[in-house]
Motif scaffolding. Structure first.
Motif, PDB file in Angstrom:
ATOM      1  N   GLU A 462     -19.295  48.646  38.599  1.00  0.00           N
ATOM      2  CA  GLU A 462     -19.256  50.118  38.489  1.00  0.00           C
ATOM      3  C   GLU A 462     -19.804  50.555  37.133  1.00  0.00           C
ATOM      4  N   PRO A 463     -20.630  51.593  37.137  1.00  0.00           N
ATOM      5  CA  PRO A 463     -21.146  52.048  35.840  1.00  0.00           C
ATOM      6  C   PRO A 463     -20.042  52.714  34.995  1.00  0.00           C
ATOM      7  N   ILE A 464     -20.251  52.704  33.721  1.00  0.00           N
ATOM      8  CA  ILE A 464     -19.313  53.413  32.819  1.00  0.00           C
ATOM      9  C   ILE A 464     -19.772  54.866  32.769  1.00  0.00           C
ATOM     10  N   PRO A 465     -18.901  55.828  33.037  1.00  0.00           N
ATOM     11  CA  PRO A 465     -19.347  57.231  32.989  1.00  0.00           C
ATOM     12  C   PRO A 465     -20.023  57.535  31.629  1.00  0.00           C
ATOM     13  N   GLU A 466     -21.159  58.276  31.694  1.00  0.00           N
ATOM     14  CA  GLU A 466     -21.957  58.535  30.470  1.00  0.00           C
ATOM     15  C   GLU A 466     -21.103  59.101  29.344  1.00  0.00           C
ATOM     16  N   ALA A 467     -20.152  59.983  29.676  1.00  0.00           N
ATOM     17  CA  ALA A 467     -19.323  60.629  28.651  1.00  0.00           C
ATOM     18  C   ALA A 467     -18.424  59.634  27.944  1.00  0.00           C
ATOM     19  N   GLU A 468     -18.144  58.510  28.644  1.00  0.00           N
ATOM     20  CA  GLU A 468     -17.225  57.518  28.068  1.00  0.00           C
ATOM     21  C   GLU A 468     -17.961  56.521  27.172  1.00  0.00           C
ATOM     22  N   LEU A 469     -19.275  56.411  27.398  1.00  0.00           N
ATOM     23  CA  LEU A 469     -20.048  55.380  26.687  1.00  0.00           C
ATOM     24  C   LEU A 469     -19.820  55.331  25.167  1.00  0.00           C
ATOM     25  N   PRO A 470     -19.802  56.489  24.490  1.00  0.00           N
ATOM     26  CA  PRO A 470     -19.636  56.407  23.032  1.00  0.00           C
ATOM     27  C   PRO A 470     -18.231  55.959  22.615  1.00  0.00           C
ATOM     28  N   HIS A 471     -17.254  56.097  23.546  1.00  0.00           N
ATOM     29  CA  HIS A 471     -15.860  55.844  23.153  1.00  0.00           C
ATOM     30  C   HIS A 471     -15.390  54.422  23.388  1.00  0.00           C
ATOM     31  N   ILE A 472     -16.151  53.672  24.183  1.00  0.00           N
ATOM     32  CA  ILE A 472     -15.645  52.335  24.556  1.00  0.00           C
ATOM     33  C   ILE A 472     -15.511  51.412  23.345  1.00  0.00           C
ATOM     34  N   TRP A 473     -16.165  51.802  22.218  1.00  0.00           N
ATOM     35  CA  TRP A 473     -16.112  50.952  21.013  1.00  0.00           C
ATOM     36  C   TRP A 473     -14.853  51.229  20.187  1.00  0.00           C
ATOM     37  N   SER A 474     -14.093  52.241  20.585  1.00  0.00           N
ATOM     38  CA  SER A 474     -12.900  52.576  19.805  1.00  0.00           C
ATOM     39  C   SER A 474     -11.734  51.674  20.181  1.00  0.00           C
ATOM     40  N   LYS A 475     -10.846  51.531  19.192  1.00  0.00           N
ATOM     41  CA  LYS A 475      -9.669  50.669  19.404  1.00  0.00           C
ATOM     42  C   LYS A 475      -8.795  51.197  20.537  1.00  0.00           C
ATOM     43  N   PHE A 476      -8.315  50.305  21.341  1.00  0.00           N
ATOM     44  CA  PHE A 476      -7.388  50.593  22.447  1.00  0.00           C
ATOM     45  C   PHE A 476      -7.970  51.526  23.492  1.00  0.00           C
ATOM     46  N   TYR A 477      -9.279  51.723  23.446  1.00  0.00           N
ATOM     47  CA  TYR A 477      -9.882  52.642  24.409  1.00  0.00           C
ATOM     48  C   TYR A 477     -10.234  51.884  25.682  1.00  0.00           C
ATOM     49  N   ARG A 478      -9.706  52.363  26.772  1.00  0.00           N
ATOM     50  CA  ARG A 478     -10.026  51.724  28.043  1.00  0.00           C
ATOM     51  C   ARG A 478     -10.259  52.792  29.088  1.00  0.00           C
ATOM     52  N   ILE A 479     -11.267  52.531  29.924  1.00  0.00           N
ATOM     53  CA  ILE A 479     -11.605  53.531  30.941  1.00  0.00           C
ATOM     54  C   ILE A 479     -10.667  53.386  32.122  1.00  0.00           C
ATOM     55  N   GLU A 480     -10.267  54.536  32.628  1.00  0.00           N
ATOM     56  CA  GLU A 480      -9.398  54.552  33.825  1.00  0.00           C
ATOM     57  C   GLU A 480      -8.342  53.467  33.714  1.00  0.00           C
ATOM     58  N   LYS A 481      -7.425  53.721  32.847  1.00  0.00           N
ATOM     59  CA  LYS A 481      -6.430  52.709  32.531  1.00  0.00           C
ATOM     60  C   LYS A 481      -5.762  52.111  33.767  1.00  0.00           C
ATOM     61  N   SER A 482      -5.564  52.995  34.741  1.00  0.00           N
ATOM     62  CA  SER A 482      -4.879  52.496  35.954  1.00  0.00           C
ATOM     63  C   SER A 482      -5.762  51.472  36.676  1.00  0.00           C
ATOM     64  N   ARG A 483      -7.101  51.793  36.695  1.00  0.00           N
ATOM     65  CA  ARG A 483      -8.017  50.892  37.379  1.00  0.00           C
ATOM     66  C   ARG A 483      -8.042  49.534  36.683  1.00  0.00           C
ATOM     67  N   ASN A 484      -7.956  49.592  35.355  1.00  0.00           N
ATOM     68  CA  ASN A 484      -8.078  48.375  34.590  1.00  0.00           C
ATOM     69  C   ASN A 484      -6.759  47.622  34.441  1.00  0.00           C
ATOM     70  N   LYS A 485      -5.740  48.274  34.893  1.00  0.00           N
ATOM     71  CA  LYS A 485      -4.417  47.718  34.617  1.00  0.00           C
ATOM     72  C   LYS A 485      -4.297  46.272  35.101  1.00  0.00           C
ATOM     73  N   GLU A 486      -4.739  46.092  36.340  1.00  0.00           N
ATOM     74  CA  GLU A 486      -4.576  44.737  36.874  1.00  0.00           C
ATOM     75  C   GLU A 486      -5.488  43.723  36.210  1.00  0.00           C
ATOM     76  N   LEU A 487      -6.555  44.270  35.540  1.00  0.00           N
ATOM     77  CA  LEU A 487      -7.488  43.374  34.864  1.00  0.00           C
ATOM     78  C   LEU A 487      -6.979  42.928  33.501  1.00  0.00           C
ATOM     79  N   GLY A 488      -5.934  43.575  33.037  1.00  0.00           N
ATOM     80  CA  GLY A 488      -5.414  43.230  31.715  1.00  0.00           C
ATOM     81  C   GLY A 488      -6.310  43.763  30.622  1.00  0.00           C
ATOM     82  N   GLY A 489      -6.075  43.301  29.423  1.00  0.00           N
ATOM     83  CA  GLY A 489      -6.914  43.757  28.298  1.00  0.00           C
ATOM     84  C   GLY A 489      -6.244  44.876  27.540  1.00  0.00           C
ATOM     85  N   THR A 490      -6.553  44.932  26.267  1.00  0.00           N
ATOM     86  CA  THR A 490      -5.896  45.934  25.431  1.00  0.00           C
ATOM     87  C   THR A 490      -6.870  46.963  24.866  1.00  0.00           C
ATOM     88  N   GLY A 491      -8.148  46.731  25.078  1.00  0.00           N
ATOM     89  CA  GLY A 491      -9.150  47.673  24.532  1.00  0.00           C
ATOM     90  C   GLY A 491      -9.493  47.373  23.091  1.00  0.00           C
TER      91      GLY A 491
END
Ligand SMILES: Nc1ncnc2c1ncn2[C@@H]1O[C@H](COP(=O)(O)OP(=O)(O)OP(=O)(O)O)[C@@H](O)[C@H]1O
Ligand SMILES: [Mg+2]
Length: 532
Positions: A462-491
Motif C-alpha cells: 500500500e502506498p504511503i499517503p502523500e500528506a504523511e510522507l514528510p512525517h514518517i521520519w519523525s519519532k514514534f510516527y506511524r501511519i494508521e496505527k491500528s493497521r500497523n498494530k499487528e505488525l508491531g514497531g514503535t516508529g
C-alpha cells in the motif's frame, strides 16, 4: 526655513557681513569727518617745520647771497608758496613770484619802535596779482595790523604761523611770518603763504568716490562672506551627514575629510568611532545570534525529551500491562499445558519488544546527542549489500517473500560509517518486509552516480499517503496505527535512519511507486572525501 536661519553658514554669513559693513562704514565716516582736519593739521605742521627751517637757514646766509635766493626758490617750489621779504631798514617789500622779484615800498614802522607797522596801502599793489599773491599780501596785512603779532616777530624774534580767516578767491590760506636776524638785530621779515585749496577739493572728491566705493564694497562683502561661510561650514555639513548615518546605524559611510586641522581630526575620530561601533555591534549581534541559537536548541532539546519520555512511556505501557496480566495468569495457575506455554511466549515476546525499544531509544538518544561522532572509513558497499541479503535470505523464505539485489558488476567503495549504514539498510529492509504483502519481492539496488552511490530499497504494498510522507521520519510516527498494530514497531526505525543519513550529509527520501513504496539515499564514493 527655521533650520536654515539657525545654520552655521547663515550665522557666519551674517556675522562676517555685519563686521565688514561696520568696519567699512566706520572707516568711511572717520575719513569723511576727520580727513580735512587731519590734513589741515598735518599741512600746518609740515609748513611750520619747513618755514622755520627755511627762515633760520635764510637768516644765516644773509639776504643778498645767491645761495639765499636759491633757498627761497627751493622753499617756494617745495611748498607751493609765495614769499616776500620786508626790508625793515630800507622800507621795501620784495615779493618773489615765479623767480621774479618785485620791489615795493612799504611804510616804515614808527621810530618809537612799538605799535603797528603802517598799513600796506592799496596803491603799492599795482600789478595784476594771482590768488597766491593776494593771499600773501592779505597775510602781511593781517600781521602788520596786529601790534601784538608785530611785536612778537620784531621784538621777541619769534615765528608766527596762522590760518588767515579771510577767503581769497574762495580759498583759505596758511601764513608764516619770521624775523630775519643779522648781527643780533632783526633786519627784515620773511613772509610766506600757501593755499589750503587742495584739501577741500580732495575731500570732496573722496566723499564722492566713497559712494561708489561703498556700493561696490557692499556687493563684495556679501559675495565674499557667502563664499567664506560656505567654505567654513561645508566640512561641518559633511561631518554632520556622516554622524546622522552613524545614528541610523549605517557604518558603511565614511567621512571623506582629510584636512590637517581640527575638523580633519574630528573626521578621523568619527571614522574610527564608526569602525569601532561597527565591529562592536557586529560582535554583539553574533553573540546574540549564538545565544538565540543556544536557547532555541535548549528549547528543542527540552521538547524532544518531553516527547521522548511521553512516547516511551506510551510504547512501554502496552507490553508492561500485557506482561503483568499474563504473568498474573501464570501465577494464579489459571493455565496449564499449551495455554501456559502460550502465556509464557507472549511474556517473552513483549519483553523482547521492550528490549528492542529500549535499544532503539538508546541508539537514537546517542545519535541525537551533540557529542556523537561517526566512525568514517572506506568500505565496499557491494560486500555489505551481499552479506546483508545473505543474512535475510532464510527469514524471507520463511515469510514467503523474496529479495532481489541488483548492483553494478564492479566493486562500489564508499566512505561512511559502515556499522551505521548497515543499521540504515536493516531498518529499510525490515520495513520493506514488514509492510509488503505475502509473496512480495523487496528490491535492493545500487547505482554508481560518479561522485556518489544511490541506494534504493523498494517493496510492493500500500502506498504511503502523500500528506504523511514528510512525517514518517519523525519519532514514534506511524501511519494508521491500528493497521500497523499487528505488525508491531514503535516508529523509531526511520528516525534512526534520518539521524544517521543527516550525519553523513546524504540525500535521502521516500516516494510511492506504481506498485509500492521506495526509499533511497546516497553515499559518498571513495574519490570524494565527505565532511563529517
Ligand atoms: N516500506 C514501507 N512501506 C509502507 N509504509 C512504510 C514503509 N516504511 C515505513 N512505513 C511507514 O512509516 C512508519 C514509520 O516507520 P518506522 O520504521 O520509523 O517505524 P516502524 O517501522 O513502525 O517501527 P520500528 O521501525 O521502530 O520498529 C511506519 O509505521 C509505516 O507506517
Ligand atoms: Mg521500521
Amino acid at each position: 526655513m527655521k533650520q536654515h536661519k539657525k545654520s552655521i553658514t547663515f550665522k557666519l554669513f551674517i556675522i562676517t557681513s555685519l563686521f565688514f559693513i561696520f568696519f567699512t562704514s566706520l572707516t568711511m565716516l572717520l575719513q569723511t569727518v576727520f580727513i580735512e582736519n587731519f590734513y589741515l593739521s598735518k599741512k600746518t605742521k609740515d609748513f611750520e617745520a619747513n618755514f622755520q627751517q627755511f627762515s633760520s637757514a635764510y637768516s644765516q646766509l644773509g639776504e643778498n647771497s645767491t645761495d639765499s635766493s636759491a633757498l627761497l626758490s627751493e622753499f617756494q617750489d617745495k611748498n607751493n608758496a609765495s614769499t616776500a621779504i620786508i626790508n625793515l631798514s630800507g622800507s621795501t617789500l620784495r615779493i618773489f613770484e615765479d623767480k621774479r622779484q618785485l620791489l615795493l615800498k612799504i611804510a616804515k614802522r614808527p621810530a618809537s619802535g612799538s605799535g603797528p607797522m603802517s598799513e600796506i596801502t592799496d596803491d603799492i599793489i599795482t600789478y595784476n596779482m594771482d590768488s597766491k599773491m593776494k593771499m600773501l599780501i592779505n597775510g602781511m596785512r593781517q600781521w602788520t595790523s596786529d601790534p601784538l603779532a608785530v611785536a612778537m616777530v620784531l621784538d621777541e624774534g619769534k615765528h608766527l604761523i596762522y590760518h588767515s580767516g579771510v577767503k581769497i578767491d574762495g580759498q583759505n590760506s596758511l601764513v608764516g611770518i619770521a624775523p630775519i636776524v643779522s648781527g643780533g638785530k632783526v633786519t627784515g621779515v620773511l613772509t610766506a603763504a600757501v593755499s589750503l585749496q587742495p584739501i577741500g577739493e580732495a575731500a570732496a572728491v573722496i566723499r564722492q568716490f566713497y559712494v561708489y566705493f561703498y556700493l561696490i564694497a557692499l556687493v563684495l562683502i556679501f559675495a565674499l562672506s557667502f563664499i567664506y561661510s560656505k567654505i567654513i561650514a561645508k566640512p561641518l555639513v559633511t561631518l554632520n551627514k556622516t554622524a546622522i548615518k552613524l545614528a541610523e546605524m549605517d557604518f558603511s559611510a565614511k567621512c571623506p575629510l582629510n584636512s590637517q586641522d581640527e575638523l580633519g581630526s574630528l573626521s578621523t575620530t568619527l571614522n574610527f568611532l564608526s569602525d569601532k561601533l561597527d565591529s562592536s555591534i557586529s560582535e554583539l549581534k553574533a553573540a546574540n545570534e549564538k545565544l538565540k541559537e543556544d536557547i532555541e536548541r535548549e528549547k528543542k532539546l527540552d521538547l524532544m525529551k518531553n516527547e521522548f519520555i511521553a512516547g516511551v512511556s506510551h510504547e512501554l505501557k502496552t507490553p508492561i500491562s500485557l506482561i503483568s496480566s499474563y504473568a498474573e495468569g501464570i501465577k494464579d495457575n489459571i493455565t496449564h499445558g499449551a495455554k501456559r506455554e502460550y502465556y509464557a511466549h507472549i511474556i517473552m515476546d513483549e519483553s523482547k519488544k521492550m528490549a528492542s525499544l529500549v535499544e532503539d531509544m538508546l541508539d537514537l538518544s546517542q545519535l541525537e546527542s551533540g557529542s556523537f561522532k561517526l566512525k568514517v572509513e572506506d568500505f565496499s558497499l557491494t560486500g555489505l549489500l551481499n552479506s546483508i541479503s545473505e543474512r535475510y535470505a532464510g527469514d524471507l523464505r520463511r515469510k514467503g517473500k523474496n529479495l532481489d539485489l541488483s548492483i553494478p558488476a564492479h566493486d562500489l567503495e564508499v566512505r561512511a560509517d559502515m556499522f551505521r549504514i548497515e543499521q540504515v539498510l536493516t531498518n529499510l529492509i525490515d520495513n520493506g518486509i514488514k509492510y509488503s504483502p505475502e509473496g512480495g519481492i523487496i528490491k535492493i539496488s545500487a547505482h554508481d552516480q560518479g561522485d556518489t552511490v544511490a541506494i534504493e530499497v523498494e517493496n510492493p504494498g500500500e502506498p504511503i499517503p502523500e500528506a504523511e510522507l514528510p512525517h514518517i521520519w519523525s519519532k514514534f510516527y506511524r501511519i494508521e496505527k491500528s493497521r500497523n498494530k499487528e505488525l508491531g514497531g514503535t516508529g523509531l526505525g526511520l528516525s534512526i535512519v534520518r539521524e544517521i543519513l543527516d550525519r553523513h550529509g546524504s540525500a535521502y527520501g521516500a516516494e510511492n511507486t506504481v506498485s509500492g513504496v521506495k526509499f533511497f539515499f546516497t553515499l559518498a564514493k571513495v574519490i570524494i572525501p565527505i565532511r563529517v
